[in-house]
Design a protein around this motif. Structure first.
Motif, PDB file in Angstrom:
ATOM      1  N   TYR A 111     -55.182 -66.910 -27.433  1.00  0.00           N
ATOM      2  CA  TYR A 111     -53.761 -67.136 -27.705  1.00  0.00           C
ATOM      3  C   TYR A 111     -52.981 -65.829 -27.584  1.00  0.00           C
ATOM      4  N   SER A 112     -53.293 -64.878 -28.398  1.00  0.00           N
ATOM      5  CA  SER A 112     -52.681 -63.547 -28.362  1.00  0.00           C
ATOM      6  C   SER A 112     -53.442 -62.728 -29.381  1.00  0.00           C
ATOM      7  N   GLY A 113     -54.281 -61.849 -28.910  1.00  0.00           N
ATOM      8  CA  GLY A 113     -55.147 -61.109 -29.803  1.00  0.00           C
ATOM      9  C   GLY A 113     -54.461 -59.935 -30.465  1.00  0.00           C
ATOM     10  N   LEU A 114     -55.116 -59.434 -31.477  1.00  0.00           N
ATOM     11  CA  LEU A 114     -54.604 -58.290 -32.219  1.00  0.00           C
ATOM     12  C   LEU A 114     -54.410 -57.091 -31.306  1.00  0.00           C
ATOM     13  N   LEU A 115     -55.359 -56.861 -30.436  1.00  0.00           N
ATOM     14  CA  LEU A 115     -55.247 -55.726 -29.533  1.00  0.00           C
ATOM     15  C   LEU A 115     -54.000 -55.854 -28.659  1.00  0.00           C
ATOM     16  N   GLU A 116     -53.752 -57.049 -28.158  1.00  0.00           N
ATOM     17  CA  GLU A 116     -52.551 -57.267 -27.349  1.00  0.00           C
ATOM     18  C   GLU A 116     -51.291 -56.998 -28.150  1.00  0.00           C
ATOM     19  N   SER A 117     -51.263 -57.458 -29.381  1.00  0.00           N
ATOM     20  CA  SER A 117     -50.050 -57.285 -30.177  1.00  0.00           C
ATOM     21  C   SER A 117     -49.790 -55.816 -30.510  1.00  0.00           C
ATOM     22  N   MET A 118     -50.844 -55.005 -30.490  1.00  0.00           N
ATOM     23  CA  MET A 118     -50.680 -53.596 -30.834  1.00  0.00           C
ATOM     24  C   MET A 118     -50.337 -52.715 -29.640  1.00  0.00           C
ATOM     25  N   VAL A 119     -50.649 -53.154 -28.420  1.00  0.00           N
ATOM     26  CA  VAL A 119     -50.468 -52.257 -27.278  1.00  0.00           C
ATOM     27  C   VAL A 119     -49.564 -52.788 -26.176  1.00  0.00           C
ATOM     28  N   TRP A 120     -49.288 -54.073 -26.151  1.00  0.00           N
ATOM     29  CA  TRP A 120     -48.479 -54.611 -25.062  1.00  0.00           C
ATOM     30  C   TRP A 120     -47.027 -54.194 -25.213  1.00  0.00           C
ATOM     31  N   ASN A 121     -46.413 -53.968 -24.101  1.00  0.00           N
ATOM     32  CA  ASN A 121     -44.997 -53.603 -24.073  1.00  0.00           C
ATOM     33  C   ASN A 121     -44.223 -54.682 -23.320  1.00  0.00           C
ATOM     34  N   ASN A 122     -44.579 -55.936 -23.590  1.00  0.00           N
ATOM     35  CA  ASN A 122     -44.042 -57.037 -22.800  1.00  0.00           C
ATOM     36  C   ASN A 122     -42.738 -57.629 -23.318  1.00  0.00           C
ATOM     37  N   ASP A 123     -42.233 -57.146 -24.416  1.00  0.00           N
ATOM     38  CA  ASP A 123     -40.901 -57.553 -24.857  1.00  0.00           C
ATOM     39  C   ASP A 123     -40.248 -56.376 -25.572  1.00  0.00           C
ATOM     40  N   THR A 124     -38.966 -56.465 -25.758  1.00  0.00           N
ATOM     41  CA  THR A 124     -38.205 -55.351 -26.324  1.00  0.00           C
ATOM     42  C   THR A 124     -38.707 -54.963 -27.703  1.00  0.00           C
ATOM     43  N   TYR A 125     -38.979 -55.956 -28.546  1.00  0.00           N
ATOM     44  CA  TYR A 125     -39.426 -55.668 -29.914  1.00  0.00           C
ATOM     45  C   TYR A 125     -40.784 -54.968 -29.895  1.00  0.00           C
ATOM     46  N   ALA A 126     -41.742 -55.511 -29.145  1.00  0.00           N
ATOM     47  CA  ALA A 126     -43.086 -54.918 -29.097  1.00  0.00           C
ATOM     48  C   ALA A 126     -43.034 -53.513 -28.509  1.00  0.00           C
ATOM     49  N   SER A 127     -42.280 -53.347 -27.470  1.00  0.00           N
ATOM     50  CA  SER A 127     -42.172 -52.048 -26.831  1.00  0.00           C
ATOM     51  C   SER A 127     -41.586 -51.016 -27.790  1.00  0.00           C
ATOM     52  N   GLN A 128     -40.505 -51.352 -28.459  1.00  0.00           N
ATOM     53  CA  GLN A 128     -39.875 -50.418 -29.400  1.00  0.00           C
ATOM     54  C   GLN A 128     -40.792 -50.139 -30.583  1.00  0.00           C
ATOM     55  N   ASP A 129     -41.480 -51.149 -31.063  1.00  0.00           N
ATOM     56  CA  ASP A 129     -42.419 -50.990 -32.162  1.00  0.00           C
ATOM     57  C   ASP A 129     -43.526 -50.010 -31.778  1.00  0.00           C
ATOM     58  N   ASN A 130     -44.067 -50.157 -30.573  1.00  0.00           N
ATOM     59  CA  ASN A 130     -45.117 -49.250 -30.089  1.00  0.00           C
ATOM     60  C   ASN A 130     -44.598 -47.823 -29.965  1.00  0.00           C
ATOM     61  N   LEU A 131     -43.409 -47.682 -29.401  1.00  0.00           N
ATOM     62  CA  LEU A 131     -42.836 -46.346 -29.223  1.00  0.00           C
ATOM     63  C   LEU A 131     -42.539 -45.677 -30.569  1.00  0.00           C
ATOM     64  N   ASP A 132     -42.045 -46.453 -31.526  1.00  0.00           N
ATOM     65  CA  ASP A 132     -41.773 -45.904 -32.862  1.00  0.00           C
ATOM     66  C   ASP A 132     -43.060 -45.429 -33.522  1.00  0.00           C
ATOM     67  N   PHE A 133     -44.126 -46.185 -33.363  1.00  0.00           N
ATOM     68  CA  PHE A 133     -45.411 -45.792 -33.938  1.00  0.00           C
ATOM     69  C   PHE A 133     -45.912 -44.496 -33.291  1.00  0.00           C
ATOM     70  N   ILE A 134     -45.814 -44.416 -31.979  1.00  0.00           N
ATOM     71  CA  ILE A 134     -46.259 -43.208 -31.276  1.00  0.00           C
ATOM     72  C   ILE A 134     -45.409 -42.004 -31.682  1.00  0.00           C
ATOM     73  N   LYS A 135     -44.106 -42.209 -31.895  1.00  0.00           N
ATOM     74  CA  LYS A 135     -43.249 -41.114 -32.375  1.00  0.00           C
ATOM     75  C   LYS A 135     -43.733 -40.604 -33.728  1.00  0.00           C
ATOM     76  N   LYS A 136     -44.139 -41.520 -34.606  1.00  0.00           N
ATOM     77  CA  LYS A 136     -44.657 -41.111 -35.918  1.00  0.00           C
ATOM     78  C   LYS A 136     -45.931 -40.287 -35.750  1.00  0.00           C
ATOM     79  N   LEU A 137     -46.812 -40.729 -34.853  1.00  0.00           N
ATOM     80  CA  LEU A 137     -48.045 -39.979 -34.593  1.00  0.00           C
ATOM     81  C   LEU A 137     -47.717 -38.571 -34.094  1.00  0.00           C
ATOM     82  N   LYS A 138     -46.826 -38.505 -33.090  1.00  0.00           N
ATOM     83  CA  LYS A 138     -46.468 -37.199 -32.517  1.00  0.00           C
ATOM     84  C   LYS A 138     -45.826 -36.292 -33.563  1.00  0.00           C
TER      85      LYS A 138
END
Length: 191
Positions: A111-138
């Motif tokens: 259906y949609s796995g956890l890994l997909e939800s954490m790394v996919w950039n297939n919609d605006t929300y997911a993409s921004q969420d991923n980028l915000d997380f990476i900004k925190k890491l950096k």
């Protein structure tokens, strides 16, 4: 007709449903997990289930969000408290992807796995969420004197490539190990 649940009972019952469903999704995958089994194990009726969730997809997506947030918080804590370098983190991440995609159906559900939800950039929300997380890491790494060369977008894309590779291990076949090592090294060199 039963009495209405108190707010505390609702919270506890919802937590119970999510815990049971999480284990079932992990062991059986999304497709094989049935609402009837969840309600039976939770000790509620089908109608009781629908007072909390519109359908199985809504339950699954809420569990994915909760697990994604839990994992991300754990990662931030490890990097901050254990002083893990970016290279060590991304090397460990690659190994975790490989292990989890081999052993846990929740990470690679049809259906949609956890890994997909954490790394996919297939919609605006997911993409921004991923980028915000990476900004925190950096930001944490910069505070420790580690500066990454790659942009947030480049890092997000690299992580997605690694995830795709791990999720398609069986389809790639015998050449997987060769490409896994090459791509992992390339990612480590670029960050």
């Amino acid at each position: 007709m039963g009495r209405p649940y108190t707010e505390e009972e609702r919270e506890e019952l919802k937590r119970k449903i999510k815990n049971i469903a999480s284990l079932m999704f992990m062991e059986e995958g999304f497709k094989n997990c049935k609402i009837q089994e969840i309600t039976k194990k939770a000790g509620i009726s089908m109608g009781g289930f629908y007072t909390f969730y519109k359908d199985k997809e809504a339950l699954y997506e809420e569990i994915l969000r909760d697990e994604t947030n839990r994992i991300r918080q754990k990662i931030l804590t490890i990097i901050d408290e254990e002083n893990q370098t970016p290279q060590a983190f991304f090397s460990d991440l690659a190994n975790v992807f490989l292990e989890k995609t081999s052993t846990n159906k929740f990470y690679t559900s049809e259906y949609s796995g956890l890994l997909e939800s954490m790394v996919w950039n297939n919609d605006t929300y997911a993409s921004q969420d991923n980028l915000d997380f990476i900004k925190k890491l950096k930001h944490i790494w910069a505070g420790k004197g580690y500066f990454l060369k790659a942009s947030e977008e480049e890092i997000a894309s690299a992580v997605a490539v690694l995830a795709v590779l791990c999720m398609q291990k069986e389809m790639i076949g015998n050449g997987f190990s060769f490409w896994y090592e090459k791509i992992q090294k390339l990612i480590l060199d670029l960050i």
